[in-house]
Design an enzyme around this catalytic site. Sequence first.
Site, PDB file in Angstrom:
ATOM      1  N   ASP A   1      38.310  38.601  48.501  1.00 43.50           N
ATOM      2  CA  ASP A   1      37.685  39.875  48.849  1.00 43.50           C
ATOM      3  C   ASP A   1      38.578  40.442  49.964  1.00 43.50           C
ATOM      4  O   ASP A   1      39.727  40.008  50.113  1.00 43.50           O
ATOM      5  CB  ASP A   1      36.222  39.678  49.303  1.00 43.50           C
ATOM      6  CG  ASP A   1      35.435  40.982  49.320  1.00 43.50           C
ATOM      7  OD1 ASP A   1      35.038  41.453  48.249  1.00 43.50           O
ATOM      8  OD2 ASP A   1      35.236  41.561  50.406  1.00 43.50           O
TER       9      ASP A   1
ATOM     10  N   LYS B   1      28.206  35.631  47.990  1.00 50.51           N
ATOM     11  CA  LYS B   1      29.279  36.187  48.831  1.00 50.51           C
ATOM     12  C   LYS B   1      29.451  35.265  50.019  1.00 50.51           C
ATOM     13  O   LYS B   1      28.504  34.584  50.440  1.00 50.51           O
ATOM     14  CB  LYS B   1      28.902  37.583  49.339  1.00 50.51           C
ATOM     15  CG  LYS B   1      30.110  38.444  49.657  1.00 50.51           C
ATOM     16  CD  LYS B   1      30.660  39.067  48.403  1.00 50.51           C
ATOM     17  CE  LYS B   1      31.951  39.787  48.628  1.00 50.51           C
ATOM     18  NZ  LYS B   1      32.305  40.599  47.455  1.00 50.51           N
TER      19      LYS B   1
ATOM     20  N   GLY C   1      42.966  52.882  51.553  1.00 51.22           N
ATOM     21  CA  GLY C   1      43.408  51.494  51.603  1.00 51.22           C
ATOM     22  C   GLY C   1      44.809  51.350  51.058  1.00 51.22           C
ATOM     23  O   GLY C   1      45.387  52.316  50.506  1.00 51.22           O
ATOM     24  N   PHE C   2      45.361  50.151  51.205  1.00 50.80           N
ATOM     25  CA  PHE C   2      46.685  49.879  50.642  1.00 50.80           C
ATOM     26  C   PHE C   2      46.803  48.405  50.254  1.00 50.80           C
ATOM     27  O   PHE C   2      47.885  47.871  50.067  1.00 50.80           O
ATOM     28  CB  PHE C   2      47.796  50.263  51.638  1.00 50.80           C
ATOM     29  CG  PHE C   2      47.763  49.479  52.925  1.00 50.80           C
ATOM     30  CD1 PHE C   2      48.502  48.314  53.076  1.00 50.80           C
ATOM     31  CD2 PHE C   2      46.969  49.899  53.991  1.00 50.80           C
ATOM     32  CE1 PHE C   2      48.441  47.577  54.250  1.00 50.80           C
ATOM     33  CE2 PHE C   2      46.915  49.170  55.167  1.00 50.80           C
ATOM     34  CZ  PHE C   2      47.645  48.009  55.304  1.00 50.80           C
ATOM     35  N   GLY C   3      45.663  47.720  50.130  1.00 48.84           N
ATOM     36  CA  GLY C   3      45.655  46.294  49.787  1.00 48.84           C
ATOM     37  C   GLY C   3      45.655  46.077  48.283  1.00 48.84           C
ATOM     38  O   GLY C   3      46.041  46.963  47.514  1.00 48.84           O
ATOM     39  N   ASN C   4      45.204  44.913  47.895  1.00 49.06           N
ATOM     40  CA  ASN C   4      45.269  44.512  46.489  1.00 49.06           C
ATOM     41  C   ASN C   4      44.535  45.471  45.554  1.00 49.06           C
ATOM     42  O   ASN C   4      45.046  45.841  44.492  1.00 49.06           O
ATOM     43  CB  ASN C   4      44.694  43.090  46.372  1.00 49.06           C
ATOM     44  CG  ASN C   4      44.604  42.652  44.937  1.00 49.06           C
ATOM     45  OD1 ASN C   4      43.551  42.744  44.306  1.00 49.06           O
ATOM     46  ND2 ASN C   4      45.702  42.216  44.385  1.00 49.06           N
ATOM     47  N   VAL C   5      43.346  45.901  45.951  1.00 48.12           N
ATOM     48  CA  VAL C   5      42.545  46.766  45.085  1.00 48.12           C
ATOM     49  C   VAL C   5      43.206  48.147  44.964  1.00 48.12           C
ATOM     50  O   VAL C   5      43.359  48.697  43.862  1.00 48.12           O
ATOM     51  CB  VAL C   5      41.100  46.865  45.617  1.00 48.12           C
ATOM     52  CG1 VAL C   5      40.299  47.901  44.861  1.00 48.12           C
ATOM     53  CG2 VAL C   5      40.420  45.495  45.528  1.00 48.12           C
ATOM     54  N   ALA C   6      43.637  48.689  46.112  1.00 46.24           N
ATOM     55  CA  ALA C   6      44.307  49.997  46.117  1.00 46.24           C
ATOM     56  C   ALA C   6      45.587  49.929  45.275  1.00 46.24           C
ATOM     57  O   ALA C   6      45.895  50.855  44.509  1.00 46.24           O
ATOM     58  CB  ALA C   6      44.637  50.402  47.553  1.00 46.24           C
ATOM     59  N   TRP C   7      46.309  48.829  45.393  1.00 42.76           N
ATOM     60  CA  TRP C   7      47.542  48.643  44.626  1.00 42.76           C
ATOM     61  C   TRP C   7      47.276  48.667  43.119  1.00 42.76           C
ATOM     62  O   TRP C   7      47.971  49.362  42.363  1.00 42.76           O
ATOM     63  CB  TRP C   7      48.210  47.325  45.059  1.00 42.76           C
ATOM     64  CG  TRP C   7      49.250  46.813  44.131  1.00 42.76           C
ATOM     65  CD1 TRP C   7      50.532  47.265  44.007  1.00 42.76           C
ATOM     66  CD2 TRP C   7      49.098  45.744  43.170  1.00 42.76           C
ATOM     67  NE1 TRP C   7      51.187  46.532  43.034  1.00 42.76           N
ATOM     68  CE2 TRP C   7      50.324  45.596  42.506  1.00 42.76           C
ATOM     69  CE3 TRP C   7      48.034  44.898  42.824  1.00 42.76           C
ATOM     70  CZ2 TRP C   7      50.530  44.637  41.514  1.00 42.76           C
ATOM     71  CZ3 TRP C   7      48.235  43.938  41.821  1.00 42.76           C
ATOM     72  CH2 TRP C   7      49.465  43.817  41.189  1.00 42.76           C
TER      73      TRP C   7
HETATM   74  N1  GLU Z   1      35.286  40.246  45.788  1.00 43.85           N
HETATM   75  C1  GLU Z   1      35.302  40.799  44.467  1.00 43.85           C
HETATM   76  C2  GLU Z   1      34.051  41.598  44.241  1.00 43.85           C
HETATM   77  O1  GLU Z   1      33.561  42.212  45.171  1.00 43.85           O
HETATM   78  C3  GLU Z   1      35.599  39.766  43.397  1.00 43.85           C
HETATM   79  C4  GLU Z   1      34.657  38.592  43.359  1.00 43.85           C
HETATM   80  C5  GLU Z   1      35.049  37.497  42.392  1.00 43.85           C
HETATM   81  O2  GLU Z   1      36.064  37.616  41.716  1.00 43.85           O
HETATM   82  O3  GLU Z   1      34.301  36.522  42.333  1.00 43.85           O
HETATM   83  O4  GLU Z   1      33.535  41.721  43.165  1.00 43.85           O
END
Ligand code: GLU
Length: 446
Positions: free
Chosen positions: A164, A124, A236-242
């Site tokens: 992320d 990370k 949320g309302f970002g990429n993951v929420a979308w």
């Molecule tokens: N940030 C995302 C996660 O928490 C994706 C990480 C990635 O695609 O390498 O898994």
Amino acid sequence: MKVQTIMADLERKHPGESEYLQAVQEVLESIEEVYNQHPEFEKAKIVERMVEPDRIFTFRVTWVDDNGEIQTNLGYRIQFNSAIGPYKGGIRFHKAVNPSMLKFLGFEQTFKNALTTLPMGGAKGGSDFDPVGKSDAEIMRFCQAFMWELWNNIGPDTDVPAGDVGVGGREIGYMYGMYKKLAREYNTGVLTGKGMTWGGSLIRPEATGFGALYFVEHMLAKAGKSIKGATVAISGFGNVAWGAATKATELGATVIAISGPDGVVYNPNGMNQQKLDYMLELRASNRNIVAPFAEKFTDATFIPGKKAWSIKCDIALPCAFQNELNGDDAAELLANGTWCAAEVSNMGCTPEAIATFQNAGILFAPGKAVNAGGVATSGLEMTQNAMHLSWSAAEVDSKLHYIMESIHAACVKYGTQPDGYINYVKGANIAGFMKVAQAMLEQGIV
Ligand code: GLU
């Protein structure tokens, strides 16, 4: 292994790193019993080695803002564990980023990646750079300065960063452009989450949310339930929420809430294409507020200062940040009749919230299983890059389906309790741990 002894040692070495300690404690409690049935793990000190990152890069990122002022931020890359493959994991840009946050995320990533069935280690990275209110040019200059420090430590078979919180396709583009310039390497596989014209994978933008809903579908099917007609609250309302809102809607659920740091939007009629498209616009605006959604769509109401968990719903999907759903929120959801909660954000629920859900016997699944479709599709992007070709959306989506199904099966295998309740937290932690531990054992003392 004694969890208390290891935790006491870790607290002494890393005082005050609360998110990191929380993430480790959860995993150790889950695996304690299984671990103690494997004296070979104990002998090789697998846990003691696994809880510490392999290495951490810390660097200064200096850039110039639109007013000509010099700004300095901190940058990090944590290469956590490479037992099952090259380091892999996202980069987070958020004002609260610090080593504790990134260590918790890198630790989680190691187990999550193990669950995907693909050969990826855990990593990370990130910075305390705050994208809120920044211009596009500022974002570009920051991403370039960040990559200037990082490029030498990453590579398609070494360490592959991705997005992320605060890092999406735009930021990956700016970082990739700078990587090529510095490294004189044109390997598209060095980053994932790329644009479609330069090595990105179809379905990657949707994958975290879509994968989460595929996991939820399996979880509900196992419990004899269906998502069709259910109400879903999303934070949320970002990429993951979308992605989650899009797939939940497609599967016949009503997404009745999305939220931001400013409050919650109550959306009783659910989503439509226009609303889903507008979520992406809101994220790209860099304002980090959700209120404009209710100004644009008059059937929705904005409630300032409230969380998504104040809205009555069947299914709760935290999609924003760690510890965003606490014990009180969990109690409120239960009182309102919620019967399923699935973390789409990493460690979205506090330990009290998880205990509240599990003690009530409702369906609950942790982020490292539910949101693994994102990094899994990054793994599929790496495969396509290595083969110099691209798969169709249908092909990627079918592989994502298979991966989420196998993660669900692994959770059921390791998490089913004597009374029949499926403890998905335990299941995910044990399944991920067994794979990483076995690989470490076979590779000797390194
Ligand atoms: N940030 C995302 C996660 O928490 C994706 C990480 C990635 O695609 O390498 O898994």
